[in-house]
Design a protein around this motif. Structure first.
Motif, PDB file in Angstrom:
ATOM      1  N   SER A 294       0.834  -1.201   0.000  1.00  0.00           N
ATOM      2  CA  SER A 294       0.000   0.000   0.000  1.00  0.00           C
ATOM      3  C   SER A 294       0.867   1.249   0.000  1.00  0.00           C
ATOM      4  O   SER A 294       1.891   1.309   0.677  1.00  0.00           O
TER       5      SER A 294
ATOM      6  N   VAL B 290      -2.068  -4.933  -0.696  1.00  0.00           N
ATOM      7  CA  VAL B 290      -3.401  -5.039  -1.281  1.00  0.00           C
ATOM      8  C   VAL B 290      -3.305  -5.745  -2.626  1.00  0.00           C
ATOM      9  O   VAL B 290      -2.285  -5.684  -3.302  1.00  0.00           O
TER      10      VAL B 290
ATOM     11  N   PRO C  75      -5.968  -5.724  -5.686  1.00  0.00           N
ATOM     12  CA  PRO C  75      -7.264  -5.395  -6.271  1.00  0.00           C
ATOM     13  C   PRO C  75      -7.617  -6.352  -7.402  1.00  0.00           C
ATOM     14  O   PRO C  75      -6.805  -6.623  -8.273  1.00  0.00           O
TER      15      PRO C  75
ATOM     16  N   ILE D 299     -11.352  -6.740  -3.209  1.00  0.00           N
ATOM     17  CA  ILE D 299     -10.062  -6.191  -2.821  1.00  0.00           C
ATOM     18  C   ILE D 299      -9.567  -7.070  -1.676  1.00  0.00           C
ATOM     19  O   ILE D 299     -10.265  -7.260  -0.681  1.00  0.00           O
TER      20      ILE D 299
ATOM     21  N   ILE E 234      -6.682  -7.783   1.262  1.00  0.00           N
ATOM     22  CA  ILE E 234      -5.739  -7.032   2.091  1.00  0.00           C
ATOM     23  C   ILE E 234      -5.062  -8.010   3.043  1.00  0.00           C
ATOM     24  O   ILE E 234      -5.722  -8.877   3.622  1.00  0.00           O
TER      25      ILE E 234
ATOM     26  N   THR F 194     -11.006  -9.643   2.839  1.00  0.00           N
ATOM     27  CA  THR F 194     -11.539  -9.403   1.502  1.00  0.00           C
ATOM     28  C   THR F 194     -12.791  -8.550   1.598  1.00  0.00           C
ATOM     29  O   THR F 194     -13.658  -8.805   2.431  1.00  0.00           O
ATOM     30  N   VAL F 195     -12.856  -7.539   0.750  1.00  0.00           N
ATOM     31  CA  VAL F 195     -13.991  -6.617   0.743  1.00  0.00           C
ATOM     32  C   VAL F 195     -14.335  -6.303  -0.716  1.00  0.00           C
ATOM     33  O   VAL F 195     -13.472  -6.379  -1.592  1.00  0.00           O
TER      34      VAL F 195
ATOM     35  N   PRO G 289     -15.463  -3.782  -3.899  1.00  0.00           N
ATOM     36  CA  PRO G 289     -14.943  -2.461  -4.252  1.00  0.00           C
ATOM     37  C   PRO G 289     -15.696  -1.269  -3.662  1.00  0.00           C
ATOM     38  O   PRO G 289     -15.072  -0.274  -3.301  1.00  0.00           O
TER      39      PRO G 289
ATOM     40  N   TRP H  33     -14.720  -0.611  -0.033  1.00  0.00           N
ATOM     41  CA  TRP H  33     -13.297  -0.260  -0.044  1.00  0.00           C
ATOM     42  C   TRP H  33     -13.103   1.191  -0.477  1.00  0.00           C
ATOM     43  O   TRP H  33     -12.331   1.919   0.130  1.00  0.00           O
ATOM     44  N   SER H  34     -13.819   1.621  -1.503  1.00  0.00           N
ATOM     45  CA  SER H  34     -13.684   3.008  -1.952  1.00  0.00           C
ATOM     46  C   SER H  34     -14.199   3.980  -0.882  1.00  0.00           C
ATOM     47  O   SER H  34     -13.635   5.044  -0.690  1.00  0.00           O
TER      48      SER H  34
ATOM     49  N   PHE I 125     -14.055   3.389   2.375  1.00  0.00           N
ATOM     50  CA  PHE I 125     -13.007   3.388   3.382  1.00  0.00           C
ATOM     51  C   PHE I 125     -11.847   4.282   2.965  1.00  0.00           C
ATOM     52  O   PHE I 125     -11.352   5.083   3.754  1.00  0.00           O
TER      53      PHE I 125
END
Length: 83
Positions: free
Chosen positions: A31, A44, A46, A51, A53, A67-68, A70, A73-74, A76
């Motif tokens: 990151s 990370v 993507p 995503i 991490i 895992t999340v 998009p 994540w955006s 955050f």
């Protein structure tokens, strides 16, 4: 770690009987918010629908991977980068 390190694993669509295995990978990168001093690196990966991490201390697969999707994540990232 270089920017091309990948974590390879067998696809869940492979049968396991041999001959039909497909391997896929996550391209991991450090990151830009991690410092270069070491010890607190976040990596990370993507992908189109997720995503991934992880903590850079667990590159060998022994640690958890968060895992999340998009959209959260955006949200955050927008929150984390707001001064």
């Amino acid at each position: 770690m270089n920017d091309t390190e990948r974590d390879w694993f067998k696809s869940s669509y492979s049968t396991g009987e041999g001959g039909e295995c497909l391997e896929v990978s996550y391209p991991w990168r450090k990151s830009s918010y991690s410092s270069g001093a070491g010890g607190e690196c976040v990596e990370v990966s993507p992908c189109p629908h997720a995503i991934h991490i992880r903590d850079s201390k667990h590159r060998d697969g022994t640690g958890p991977i968060f895992t999340v999707t998009p959209t959260p994540w955006s949200h955050f990232l927008a929150y984390a980068t707001t001064p």
